[in-house]
Structures are given as structure tokens and as C-alpha cells.
Design a protein around this motif. Structure first.
Motif, short mmCIF file in Angstrom:
data_model
loop_
_atom_site.label_atom_id
_atom_site.label_comp_id
_atom_site.label_asym_id
_atom_site.label_seq_id
_atom_site.Cartn_x
_atom_site.Cartn_y
_atom_site.Cartn_z
N ASP A 94 0.81 -1.21 0.00
CA ASP A 94 0.00 0.00 0.00
C ASP A 94 0.85 1.27 0.00
O ASP A 94 0.33 2.36 -0.23
N ASN A 95 2.17 1.15 0.22
CA ASN A 95 3.07 2.29 -0.03
C ASN A 95 2.89 2.78 -1.47
O ASN A 95 2.85 3.98 -1.74
N LEU A 96 2.79 1.81 -2.38
CA LEU A 96 2.71 2.11 -3.81
C LEU A 96 1.28 2.40 -4.24
O LEU A 96 1.03 3.35 -4.99
N VAL A 102 -1.43 9.83 -3.03
CA VAL A 102 -1.76 10.95 -2.15
C VAL A 102 -0.57 11.88 -2.00
O VAL A 102 -0.69 13.11 -2.12
N LEU A 103 0.59 11.32 -1.74
CA LEU A 103 1.79 12.13 -1.57
C LEU A 103 2.12 12.90 -2.84
O LEU A 103 2.49 14.08 -2.80
N ARG A 104 1.96 12.24 -3.97
CA ARG A 104 2.23 12.91 -5.26
C ARG A 104 1.23 14.03 -5.49
O ARG A 104 1.60 15.12 -5.96
N GLN A 105 -0.03 13.81 -5.17
CA GLN A 105 -1.06 14.82 -5.36
C GLN A 105 -0.74 16.11 -4.61
O GLN A 105 -0.92 17.21 -5.12
N THR A 226 4.02 -7.64 0.82
CA THR A 226 5.04 -6.60 0.78
C THR A 226 5.42 -6.29 -0.67
O THR A 226 5.06 -7.00 -1.60
N LEU A 227 6.13 -5.20 -0.83
CA LEU A 227 6.56 -4.77 -2.16
C LEU A 227 7.52 -5.78 -2.79
O LEU A 227 8.37 -6.36 -2.11
N SER A 228 7.39 -5.98 -4.09
CA SER A 228 8.38 -6.76 -4.83
C SER A 228 9.58 -5.88 -5.13
O SER A 228 9.54 -4.65 -4.95
N GLU A 231 8.66 -3.27 -7.61
CA GLU A 231 7.82 -2.23 -7.00
C GLU A 231 8.63 -1.29 -6.13
O GLU A 231 8.34 -0.09 -6.05
N VAL A 232 9.67 -1.82 -5.47
CA VAL A 232 10.57 -0.95 -4.70
C VAL A 232 11.28 0.02 -5.64
O VAL A 232 11.40 1.22 -5.35
N ARG A 233 11.73 -0.49 -6.78
CA ARG A 233 12.38 0.40 -7.75
C ARG A 233 11.41 1.43 -8.30
O ARG A 233 11.77 2.60 -8.52
N GLU A 234 10.17 1.02 -8.52
CA GLU A 234 9.16 1.97 -8.99
C GLU A 234 8.93 3.06 -7.96
O GLU A 234 8.79 4.25 -8.30
N LEU A 235 8.88 2.68 -6.70
CA LEU A 235 8.73 3.66 -5.63
C LEU A 235 9.91 4.63 -5.61
O LEU A 235 9.74 5.85 -5.48
N ASP A 236 11.09 4.08 -5.78
CA ASP A 236 12.31 4.88 -5.77
C ASP A 236 12.36 5.84 -6.95
O ASP A 236 12.84 6.97 -6.84
N ARG A 237 11.87 5.39 -8.12
CA ARG A 237 11.88 6.23 -9.32
C ARG A 237 10.78 7.29 -9.33
O ARG A 237 10.76 8.17 -10.19
N SER A 238 9.87 7.21 -8.38
CA SER A 238 8.69 8.08 -8.39
C SER A 238 9.03 9.55 -8.20
O SER A 238 8.24 10.42 -8.54
N GLY A 239 10.20 9.84 -7.62
CA GLY A 239 10.52 11.22 -7.29
C GLY A 239 9.84 11.69 -6.03
O GLY A 239 10.01 12.84 -5.62
#
Length: 351
Positions: A94-96, A102-105, A226-228, A231-239
Motif C-alpha cells: 500500500d506504499n505504492l 496521495v503524496l504525489r497529489q 510486501t513490495l516486490s 515495485e521498490v524500484r518503482e517507488l524509488d523512481r517516483s521522485g
């Protein structure tokens, strides 16, 4: 005349003035952003409540990642007045799916503290598995016996009867801050106390024995996975998200030897850096209270190359604090107005 009240008042004014000049920050500790059938550990916010809180954080406070906060503390810099840092522990999916949008918004950065041993893991965290095995419907034996190495657990259930879905629903709002209302809840609390300080391997052995006694299989519910690694890399790339470390298997560090602590801390940093392809500078002690880590943990976090480490002890951050024992404030599933009042009070008390 008693000089102590005057001395106290002058000290309070000095601390307030110094904090105002050098700035203060509050590190918010989140864990789950989801709609769950039950939340016995009291660590979940609904996406709606989270959005209300983040909207206030964005509108009324300057924000930064934990890494940026630690960098200011390391360099002896000045913090903004009443800055906010959002952190989310453990690395649930649910981090992703819920936190990131919400954080991005609202344009708020955050730090996700991850235990590398649970990235893409085919199992739930131990506290989630205990909830599944004990607090959902089904029949339990009258006695449960578990032995891990030299540690034994025995528990008898008094007047236990098969639980139905209606029973599970009836007690869905119970959490560990309240007395156990049934024998099942007594067992759940006892198992939490037993499992928490075990090693990672010890916890897995204990849960395997418990599943065998209950005739249950291992399972990962989608809302608790948990994140795969991707998905961790996607979270990291999100900015939006910075990735921080949280040990390999989320152990109580103060219950471990120095060698075991070193493995948990150093190997976690190396594993996360292998997934991400860049350095990881922020760390968070699992469970995080003062009795859950020790001076060895602090020293090893420093030796591993982290810029600092977070606890779960309440407190407001000022630049001159020990950056390897950064306090955090645990949030609740409350609305925006109540959140604003609560954090304002925390800032006032923590001057």
C-alpha cells in the motif's frame, strides 16, 4: 522564595527561543495506508484519513525526506520552522497503491523504511500471520505448545469454542492497547510477546509449529503482501519516495548479539543498494522504542555508513539532537482537524 519555578520558566523560554532560531521538525511515523478488516496492532490509516493529514502537512508545513533532515543535522544547519517529515515503515504494497498517489497529489516527499528480507517475500509479517491464525474464524486446540531452540511457549485456552465469521467481525475493532476480551485475544497477546524477540529463523520456526498445531497452511493475503523488488524500484523512481533501511528481518536489535546486529544492519543496507543501484543513507530501528535497540545498534548504524537513524520514541527534532536517535511521532487514524490539533500540541510540548 523558591528559585526553581523562575529557573524552569527561564529554561523553557531559552529552549523555545533556541528552537525558534535553529528550527524544529516532526518526523511522522506511518505503517499502513489501507482499508483492513481488522487492525489489532493499531498501525493502519484509511486512505481518506491519510489524505486529510497529508493535505494539512502540505499546506501548513515545509516538508523534506528523512535523508534531507539527517543531512541538515549532520552539517549543523538550520531547520525550517516546524518542518514535517513523512516516514512509512515496513514496505507493504500500500506504499505504492495508496500512499504514493496521495503524496504525489500534494507534493509531499516521504521515506519508506524497508526490511530487505521481506521484499517480494512469500509470507506475511509475523504480526499479520498471528492475526490470521488466531483472530479469524475456525477452531483452536485447547493447548498450544511451541519450542524454538531453548525457548518454550505453552498456553491453554479456557472455555474456547469454534469462532465464526460473526465472532471475528464482532471483535474487528479490538487492538492491543485494550485488555483481551476473549481467550483468543489472550492467546494472540501471549504469542506476540513470545514471537517478537525471536531471531528471524526462530520466528519462522515458531510460526511453522503454530500452523502445524492449527492445521493451517502458509498464505499471503493480497492486502498484507510486501513490495516486490520491481515495485521498490518503482517507488524509488517516483521522485516522491526515498528508500531507507529497516534491517533484514525486522528484529528487536537489543535482543541480538553484536554479530547478529551487524548482519541485520549491514546486510540490509547492501541488499537494498543492490536492488536500487545507489546508496541508502537513512535507517530506522525496528520496533524502535528505547528498549528495542541499544548502544551497539547505534554504533553499528554509524559504522554502516548511515547518516542517522530513527526511533519510535516521541519527540520533536531540533538540529543539535543525536541524529542516530531521531524521535518520531506515531500517527492515528484521525481526521484533518484532529491531526492539526494533535501535531500543534506536540510541537508546543516539544520546544
Amino acid at each position: 522564595m523558591n528559585p526553581l519555578p523562575l529557573k524552569t520558566a527561564l529554561g523553557d523560554r531559552w529552549r523555545a527561543a533556541r528552537a525558534r532560531f535553529r528550527g524544529t521538525a516532526m518526523v511522522l511515523a506511518y505503517h499502513r495506508i489501507a482499508e483492513l478488516p481488522c487492525d489489532p496492532q493499531r498501525i493502519c490509516l484509511t486512505p481518506e484519513r491519510f489524505a486529510e493529514q497529508i493535505a494539512i502537512v502540505a499546506k501548513e508545513h515545509e516538508t523534506m525526506t528523512c535523508g534531507e533532515l539527517l543531512g541538515i543535522m549532520r552539517d549543523g544547519g538550520r531547520l525550517p520552522h516546524r518542518a514535517m517529515v513523512v516516514t512509512i515503515d515496513d514496505g507493504y504494497v500500500d506504499n505504492l497503491t495508496h500512499a504514493l498517489p496521495v503524496l504525489r497529489q500534494y507534493g509531499v516527499p516521504a521515506t519508506a523504511f524497508l526490511s530487505s528480507g521481506f521484499i517480494g517475500a512469500p509470507r506475511e509479517f509475523w504480526w499479520d500471520e498471528l492475526e490470521r491464525l488466531v483472530l479469524t474464524s475456525g477452531e483452536l486446540p485447547q493447548r498450544i505448545d511451541i519450542r524454538v531452540d531453548e525457548t518454550a511457549f505453552s498456553h491453554s485456552l479456557r472455555a474456547e469454542r469454534p469462532w465464526t465469521d460473526a465472532d471475528a467481525t464482532r471483535w474487528a475493532d479490538w487492538d492491543i492497547t485494550r485488555p483481551a476480551p476473549t481467550p483468543r485475544h489472550e492467546l494472540f497477546l501471549a504469542l506476540c510477546t513470545f514471537v517478537r524477540p525471536l531471531t528471524g529463523a526462530g520466528r519462522e520456526a515458531a510460526l511453522a509449529q503454530l500452523r502445524a498445531e492449527l492445521g493451517a497452511s502458509e498464505a499471503v493475503r493480497e492486502h498484507n503482501r510486501t513490495l516486490s523488488a520491481e515495485e521498490v524500484r518503482e517507488l524509488d523512481r517516483s521522485g516522491v519516495f526515498e528508500i531507507g533501511a529497516h534491517t533484514v528481518t525486522h528484529q528487536v536489535l537489543s535482543a541480538r548479539t553484536e554479530a547478529e546486529q551487524r548482519e541485520e544492519i549491514f546486510a540490509d543496507k547492501a541488499a537494498l543498494e543492490g536492488v536500487l543501484g545507489h546508496s541508502v543513507r537513512s535507517f530506522c530501528y525496528p520496533h524502535g522504542a528505547r528498549d528495542r535497540f541499544d548502544e551497539t545498534s547505534v554504533r553499528l548504524a554509524r559504522e554502516a555508513g548511515f547518516d542517522g537513524a530513527c526511533t519510535t520514541d516521541y519527540g520533536v527534532v531540533v538540529p543539535w539532537l543525536n541524529r542516530y536517535a531521531v524521535p518520531r511521532c506515531h500517527t492515528e487514524n484521525i481526521g484533518g482537524d484532529e491531526f492539526r490539533a494533535l501535531t500543534t500540541r506536540w510541537f508546543d510540548l516539544g520546544r
